[in-house]
Motif scaffolding. Structure first.
Motif, short mmCIF file in Angstrom:
data_model
loop_
_atom_site.label_atom_id
_atom_site.label_comp_id
_atom_site.label_asym_id
_atom_site.label_seq_id
_atom_site.Cartn_x
_atom_site.Cartn_y
_atom_site.Cartn_z
N PHE A 211 0.82 -1.18 -0.05
CA PHE A 211 0.17 -0.07 -0.07
C PHE A 211 1.06 1.31 -0.16
CE2 PHE A 211 -3.11 -3.16 1.32
CZ PHE A 211 -4.18 -2.90 0.56
N VAL A 212 1.93 1.32 0.57
CA VAL A 212 2.74 2.39 0.62
C VAL A 212 3.59 2.56 -0.60
CG1 VAL A 212 5.17 3.30 1.81
CG2 VAL A 212 3.24 1.93 3.24
N ALA B 67 0.76 4.06 -2.73
CA ALA B 67 0.50 5.30 -2.28
C ALA B 67 1.46 6.54 -2.92
CB ALA B 67 0.39 5.26 -0.72
N PRO C 204 0.43 8.43 -7.33
CA PRO C 204 0.26 10.16 -7.50
C PRO C 204 1.61 10.51 -8.45
CG PRO C 204 0.13 9.47 -5.07
CD PRO C 204 0.52 8.01 -5.84
N LEU D 187 6.88 10.51 1.19
CA LEU D 187 6.35 9.24 0.66
C LEU D 187 6.86 8.44 -0.25
CD1 LEU D 187 3.90 7.56 1.69
CD2 LEU D 187 2.30 9.14 0.11
N MET E 48 -1.90 4.87 6.63
CA MET E 48 -2.53 5.55 5.39
C MET E 48 -3.17 6.77 6.13
SD MET E 48 -1.80 4.08 2.67
CE MET E 48 -0.24 2.90 3.09
N VAL F 65 -0.41 17.84 -5.55
CA VAL F 65 -0.35 16.25 -5.50
C VAL F 65 -0.64 15.90 -3.83
CG1 VAL F 65 2.07 16.25 -5.40
CG2 VAL F 65 0.83 14.34 -5.99
N ASN G 265 -3.70 13.62 -2.84
CA ASN G 265 -3.12 12.32 -2.56
C ASN G 265 -3.51 12.10 -0.99
OD1 ASN G 265 -2.01 9.77 -2.96
ND2 ASN G 265 -0.44 10.28 -1.92
N LEU H 198 -5.91 9.13 0.41
CA LEU H 198 -5.43 8.11 1.56
C LEU H 198 -6.13 8.13 2.75
CD1 LEU H 198 -1.47 8.79 1.56
CD2 LEU H 198 -2.78 6.92 0.59
#
Lengths: 571, 94
Positions: free
Chosen positions: A199-200, A203, A207, A354, B24, B52, B56, B60
């Motif tokens: 998921f990281v 994520a 983007p 991130l 998240m 962004v 994002n 999330l």
């Protein structure tokens, strides 16, 4: 050590990180280590440590199955291929992974799970005895140490770039984190972290892809720019992929992709590679074990859109990469740097952190997967089988922990070896060709032909591997400067042909040797050969109670339709 | 696993879904705040105006809520298999 990569990294990738980025990265590490600590409480036997107590639901093992493979090689290597070749890179996912994963779930997993073996080499031992087992267990263990080294090297490079620590300090620091959670929590910690990492990674990369697409002018802007770039419009269609294979004739290029990559390399990798199979084996039931690789195909077919596509965008958007593609490598940038360049130029602080966390996650996932598969094979297949039999269960868990430490130390040294190769994909493909292609041949013949003998098992493996090495030696560059250049094949095409040779030679030799030697008695082959196994053992007794979305065959059909559709859309 | 002795119970063990939801969620909050309060023109220009962090961050947060809801609505059930079920693994299935 190849210092050019690092020097380039130092100068080029000064990522403009600030407090918010470090905060995001630090939070990630807290979670990673926290999972290790919590998972430790659940480890009470060797089955807990090596197979997560066979207790995990299919979506967890399915995502771990994908994540274990979503390491440095995949992210950096596939975005590099995307930048260099474009859409043909999609074959590594749609042709080179999905069909084999479906085959594993439908055909092979019932044998692995139903026979209750604890590792793929253990299956080999039950079917063919110790000769083939020793070849398989040793080659697998050594390959894992090498690949763990590659993942570790890239992980350390990232730490080196962001924090400016010397490479050797980065290597050790990165290794210690992976070591901590895999030693504490065993496979559970590795698997839970892989799911989190998945998921990281998404994520971070999704983007990044959207921003890059926005910047390049949307899909139209991208296709226009790629058509005008060196390499041209060929990069926009996945077939015949002549630029990827290095085979000029379109027909043979397609054959190379379908047979070499899609059949031999991919089936060899996905169906017998214990790194992935181990995740499925940790599932809670036969249906869940079969579903794990099948569920994994769904993210697998869409991952290239956030890995390959950013590479393609980078090649027309970032000045250094445009120069490199035009033949000017004076900036020191390499194709492997595609994602890093996009991060540097497009992301604001916060997202930058991130994205860095995502890359670190990916490299740790890869390395932890290699190490946790290594420690299982080392403890169960090598130590318990050949060195110290019949010790209490806790002893082997302890051996597993020491093996993890040993593997990490060795990985630090293999990281240094791995850094000497410029194109990581070639290097690993070559390895897979040697170890995996003959394995699949031996497994599939052994599972469906009861006449195949123990001697044929190991002789087939050794001669198959030998054939791959021979082809690689005779090719132009599969072994770099060590190759002799007798056969006019280079790049990915050489790997495909070497793997195909391994497969064909293994099958031929196995058949001939089987006909000359005595087969094992039928009673010993129950559970390991299709015709001698009671069908109940290959089925989940509770399968009829499952809703449709938990049935392996239904899921596999949906997946197959989707992947065919993708191939047609991006023809 | 086909031993017919399955027992079910609500587990107190940790649930990976809440952990994913938590991570998240934390990331979502940080990015959303950065997107609202820290989006300088210079940063926005990098991506041709695409904020962004904000986009994002909000996505999330949505993902986080989905995971926590899933874990809440379908709590973890653990199948307990007695340890003897694994004692035969060395001998194989025969």
């Amino acid at each position: 050590m190849d210092t050019t990569v690092l020097l380039a990294a130092d100068d080029t990738f000064r990522l403009d990180t600030n407090f918010s980025d470090y905060l995001i990265i630090a939070i990630y590490f807290v979670f990673v280590l926290g999972i290790g600590v919590i998972a430790k409480r659940q480890v009470s036997s060797s089955i807990d440590f090596f197979l997560s107590g066979r207790s995990l639901p299919a979506w967890v093992t399915g995502l771990a199955f994908i994540s274990a493979n979503l390491g440095a090689v995949e992210i950096m290597g596939m975005s590099a291929n995307g930048a260099q070749y474009g859409m043909p890179t999609m074959h590594y996912f749609w042709i080179g992974a999905v069909p084999a994963m479906l085959f594993l779930g439908i055909v092979m997993m019932p044998f692995y799970y139903g026979s209750k073996v604890r590792s793929v080499p253990e299956f080999m031992r039950m079917r063919f005895g110790t000769g083939a087992h020793l070849v398989n267990a040793l080659s697998f263990a050594i390959a894992q140490l090498l690949i763990a080294g590659v993942n570790l090297y890239l992980l350390a490079t990232i730490v080196n770039v962001i924090l400016g620590w010397p490479l050797w300090v980065s290597l050790i620091a990165a290794a210690v984190v992976v070591l901590t959670y895999t030693t504490l929590g065993g496979l559970s910690a590795a698997i839970y972290n892989e799911v989190l990492q998945f998921f990281v990674i998404v994520a971070a990369l999704l983007p990044l892809t959207l921003v890059a697409l926005h910047k390049v002018g949307g899909i139209d802007g991208l296709t226009d720019k790629i058509t005008d770039s060196p390499g041209g419009a060929e990069q926009l269609s996945s077939w015949p992929g002549t630029n990827l294979t290095g085979i000029e004739d379109p027909f043979w290029s397609v054959v190379g992709i379908v047979f070499g990559l899609g059949f031999v390399l991919s089936f060899g990798y996905w169906t017998t590679n214990f790194v992935e199979v181990q995740r499925a084996m940790a599932s809670k039931s036969m249906s869940a074990a079969r579903s794990a690789p099948i569920i994994g195909t769904f993210p697998k077919m869409f991952i290239p859109f956030i890995v390959v596509v950013p590479g393609m965008i980078c090649a027309v958007l970032i000045p250094e990469m445009i120069d490199l593609k035009a033949g000017d490598d004076s900036s020191g940038v390499q194709y492997n740097d595609a994602i890093l360049l996009l991060m540097r130029d497009l992301l604001p602080n916060g997202m930058l952190g991130l994205a860095i966390a995502g890359l670190i996650a990916s490299f740790m996932a890869g390395m932890a997967a290699n190490i946790s598969a290594f420690n299982t094979v080392f403890s169960i297949d090598l130590w318990q089988q050949y060195v110290k039999k019949d010790r209490p269960d806790g002893y082997y868990t302890q051996v597993g922990r020491y093996a993890t430490i040993g593997a990490t130390v060795i990985a630090i040294f293999t990281a240094i070896i791995a850094s000497g190769y410029s194109n990581l994909m070639d290097y690993l493909q070559t390895l897979f060709g040697f170890f995996n292609a003959p394995l699949f041949a031996t497994f599939i013949l052994g599972m469906f032909w009861k006449r195949m003998t123990s001697t044929a098992g190991w002789v087939g493996l050794v001669s198959g591997t030998g054939a791959a090495v021979t082809v690689a030696l005779l090719s132009e560059d599969a072994f770099g400067s060590a190759s002799l250049g007798v056969i006019p094949l280079s790049g990915q095409g050489a790997s495909f042909v070497a793997a195909s040779a391994a497969f064909v030679v293994d099958i031929a030799v196995s058949i001939v040797v089987s006909l000359m030697t005595q087969p094992k008695p039928a009673t010993q082959l129950r559970g390991f050969v299709y015709s001698l196994t009671p069908k109940d053992q290959l089925r989940d007794p509770l399968a009829h109670l499952l809703p449709w979305y938990q049935r392996p065959t239904v899921l596999a059909s949906i997946s197959l339709v989707l992947v065919i559709a993708l191939n047609i859309i991006f023809w | 696993m086909a031993d017919g002795k399955r027992r079910f119970q609500i587990s107190s063990a940790f649930d990976i879904r809440t952990i994913i939801g938590a991570l998240m969620g934390i990331y979502g909050v940080i990015l959303t705040l950065l997107g609202i309060f820290n989006a300088t023109d210079e940063e926005l220009a990098k991506a041709d105006g695409f904020n962004v962090n904000l986009v994002n961050g909000l996505i999330l947060l949505g993902v986080s809520i989905a995971f926590i809801l899933w874990a809440f609505l379908r709590p973890l059930v653990v199948e307990e298999v007695p340890p003897e079920a694994f004692d035969d693994h060395k001998a194989g299935p025969e």
